[in-house]
Enzyme design. Structure first.
Site, mmCIF file in Angstrom:
data_model
loop_
_atom_site.group_PDB
_atom_site.id
_atom_site.type_symbol
_atom_site.label_atom_id
_atom_site.label_comp_id
_atom_site.label_asym_id
_atom_site.label_seq_id
_atom_site.Cartn_x
_atom_site.Cartn_y
_atom_site.Cartn_z
ATOM 1 N N ARG A 20 0.836 -1.275 -0.112
ATOM 2 C CA ARG A 20 0.071 -0.105 -0.013
ATOM 3 C C ARG A 20 0.696 1.171 -0.199
ATOM 4 O O ARG A 20 1.940 1.427 0.624
ATOM 5 C CB ARG A 20 -0.846 -0.142 1.178
ATOM 6 N N SER A 108 -8.546 -0.160 -0.321
ATOM 7 C CA SER A 108 -9.284 -0.447 0.608
ATOM 8 C C SER A 108 -10.255 0.824 1.206
ATOM 9 O O SER A 108 -10.582 1.474 0.524
ATOM 10 C CB SER A 108 -8.683 -1.136 1.685
ATOM 11 N N HIS A 109 -9.844 1.358 2.573
ATOM 12 C CA HIS A 109 -10.739 2.201 2.977
ATOM 13 C C HIS A 109 -9.792 3.429 2.991
ATOM 14 O O HIS A 109 -10.246 4.499 3.655
ATOM 15 C CB HIS A 109 -11.207 1.858 4.577
ATOM 16 N N LYS A 118 -3.736 -6.593 -2.830
ATOM 17 C CA LYS A 118 -3.952 -7.754 -1.754
ATOM 18 C C LYS A 118 -3.894 -9.245 -2.719
ATOM 19 O O LYS A 118 -4.320 -9.089 -3.876
ATOM 20 C CB LYS A 118 -5.421 -7.480 -1.283
ATOM 21 N N ASP A 242 -17.185 -0.895 3.006
ATOM 22 C CA ASP A 242 -15.936 -0.076 2.986
ATOM 23 C C ASP A 242 -15.606 0.005 1.360
ATOM 24 O O ASP A 242 -16.278 -0.518 0.452
ATOM 25 C CB ASP A 242 -14.707 -0.548 3.626
ATOM 26 N N ASP A 244 -13.639 -1.234 -0.713
ATOM 27 C CA ASP A 244 -13.464 -2.414 -1.719
ATOM 28 C C ASP A 244 -14.213 -3.490 -1.374
ATOM 29 O O ASP A 244 -14.315 -4.517 -2.044
ATOM 30 C CB ASP A 244 -11.867 -2.861 -1.658
ATOM 31 N N ASP A 246 -15.015 -5.449 1.190
ATOM 32 C CA ASP A 246 -14.778 -6.754 2.215
ATOM 33 C C ASP A 246 -15.235 -6.426 3.480
ATOM 34 O O ASP A 246 -14.859 -7.423 4.405
ATOM 35 C CB ASP A 246 -13.303 -7.220 1.798
ATOM 36 N N ARG A 247 -15.754 -5.200 3.935
ATOM 37 C CA ARG A 247 -16.033 -5.258 5.579
ATOM 38 C C ARG A 247 -17.424 -4.441 5.421
ATOM 39 O O ARG A 247 -18.070 -3.803 4.466
ATOM 40 C CB ARG A 247 -15.089 -3.942 6.069
ATOM 41 N N HIS A 329 -14.088 -7.357 8.895
ATOM 42 C CA HIS A 329 -13.714 -8.469 8.283
ATOM 43 C C HIS A 329 -14.686 -9.752 8.514
ATOM 44 O O HIS A 329 -14.308 -10.130 10.000
ATOM 45 C CB HIS A 329 -12.491 -8.760 8.010
#
Length: 463
Positions: A20, A108-109, A118, A242, A244, A246-247, A329
């Site tokens: 990242r 992501s966030h 990832k 979020d 992407d 995944d949450r 997650h």
């Protein structure tokens, strides 16, 4: 073939669970191309022949995904480009397309100027030393060479069909969904409508500038639009995703945020009804009410390290049907694949709640405690690990029933707990406190204040 010479990417972008950095500064197209070549070379070493590549809705996504694909193919590994999709769909593609390996190009966030990778090879999420080893490959020129192919594939339809064939709502529901202009907006509205929901849609247009609010449902300030929509409409429940996808964030009709460790109670009860004696894994930041809840329902409660890659590895090792983290997650192995997926978790939540006339009452009845959100002590690089090491070795916690040193220092009391752990992603010490009442919370925070100031004089505490 001649060796390819790359500039070695900055050390700081190689994080514990992913790669990242800031686009065009630490994370350039050239850096991502080099990482792709190293990743492709590692894939060759592991006998992997193809990698699925997806990307979130960030403006830098197309360029970086292209550079990544070029790098992977330079190692002789084929690339299947699945386009702009939530990260869970990239994980799904590894199963659906039979590649067993995938990369999601996602920030992501994080803020809009960030992006990252990832990575999964042969069904294993790369983390820690495996991520650092990619940098070593680039530095040493330890790279495979070949000419991989590139093709496009579409997995959204298969993903939707897979969920719709599995998850059934007992009745139609009216739901607020907030995608925060993240990539979940490309899939979530279709999924929940087809499940039988009437939707109040907030910020479902994918926009990499995130013009409305930050796409991080773990922060209460980012759920205010959901809370307002629940108040102003006849929707029963609110879901937020979020950047992407995944949450998952969850809000009741009256605006109470149901944090992921309480969501996990509901999921655990449901899963254990079909998997008697199943093991449920949760991270060290979760509520102390969780272990008792799982045991009362015949399950085995396992506390584990924080970090989606670490939890996934533990899930695989144990064969547990379910795992979850305080960050949001959630990993379903029962009826699903064991990867973290906010959209699927939202579907499973609605399946459970649709059986009740009042879904919010079901959520609000889950055991709760007085607790703090995640608090951070900001420090210099390397210092958080040293502080927690000193805490582990030097601090005494009077009246504690147990000191858990699995991931940082979690001190259990008869009426609450305190936690200090070094973040693996940013130079902070993460703190969390929970207790039966405000007085116990203040006492536990006092014990931590004394311990932290004792091992690191002058430390600036956020409580």
């Amino acid at each position: 073939m001649t060796a390819t010479a790359y500039t070695v990417p900055a050390q700081e972008i190689f994080k514990a669970y992913d790669i990242r950095g800031i686009v065009d500064k630490t994370l350039t197209a050239d850096a991502v191309r080099a990482i792709g070549h190293a990743l492709g070379s590692e894939a060759v070493a592991r006998g992997q022949k193809a990698i699925a590549v997806g990307r979130d809705g960030r403006l830098s996504g197309p360029e970086l995904a292209g550079a990544l694909a070029d790098g992977i193919r330079a190692a002789g590994v084929d690339v299947v480009d699945i386009g702009c999709v939530p990260t869970p769909l990239t994980y799904f593609a590894a199963y659906e397309l039979g590649t067993h390996s995938c990369v999601s190009v996602t920030g992501s966030h994080n803020p809009p100027d960030y992006n990252g990778l990832k990575m999964v090879l042969g069904g294993q999420t790369l983390y820690g030393p495996q991520i650092l080893d990619l940098r070593r490959r680039i530095a040493e020129g330890d790279l495979a060479h070949g000419a991989g192919t590139l093709r496009q594939a579409q997995v959204v339809d298969a993903y939707l069909e897979r969920i719709l064939g599995d998850v059934k709502l007992a009745r139609p529901m009216k739901v607020v969904i907030d995608c925060g202009n993240g990539v979940a907006g490309a899939v979530a509205p279709t999924l929940f409508k087809r499940l039988g929901c009437e939707l109040v849609e907030l910020f479902c247009e994918v926009d990499g500038k995130f013009p409305n609010h930050h796409p991080d449902p773990s922060k209460p300030e980012n759920l205010q639009d959901v809370i307002r929509a629940l108040k102003e409409t006849d929707a029963e429940i609110g879901l937020a995703f979020d950047g992407d996808g995944d949450r998952l964030g969850v809000v009741t009709k009256d605006g109470e945020i149901i944090y992921p460790d309480r969501q996990l109670m509901l999921f655990a009860e449901d899963v254990l009804s079909r998997v008697p004696g199943g093991e449920i894994i949760y991270d060290v930041k979760c509520t102390r009410n969780l272990a008792g809840w799982i045991k009362q329902r015949g399950g085995k409660a396992t506390m584990w390290n924080t970090g989606h890659a670490l939890v996934k590895a533990k899930l695989k090792e144990t064969g547990a049907p379910l795992a979850g983290e305080m960050s949001g997650h959630v990993f379903f192995k029962e009826r699903w694949y064991g990867f973290d997926d906010g959209l699927y978790a939202g579907a499973r939540l609605l399946e459970i709640l649709s059986r009740a006339a009042d879904p919010s009452a079901v959520l609000k009845a889950l055991p709760d405690a007085v607790s703090t959100p995640e608090l951070n002590i900001k420090m210099n690089e390397g210092e958080p690990f040293e502080l927690v090491k000193r805490l582990r070795e030097q601090a005494g916690f009077e009246g504690a029933t147990e000191v858990v040193t699995l991931d940082g220092v979690r001190v259990e009391y008869a009426d609450g707990f305190g936690l200090a752990r070094p973040s693996n992603t940013t130079p902070v010490v993460v703190l969390r406190f929970e207790a039966d009442d405000a007085a116990a919370l203040a006492r536990i925070q006092g014990a931590f204040r004394k311990a932290l100031e004792g091992v690191w004089p002058g430390v600036a505490l956020p409580f």
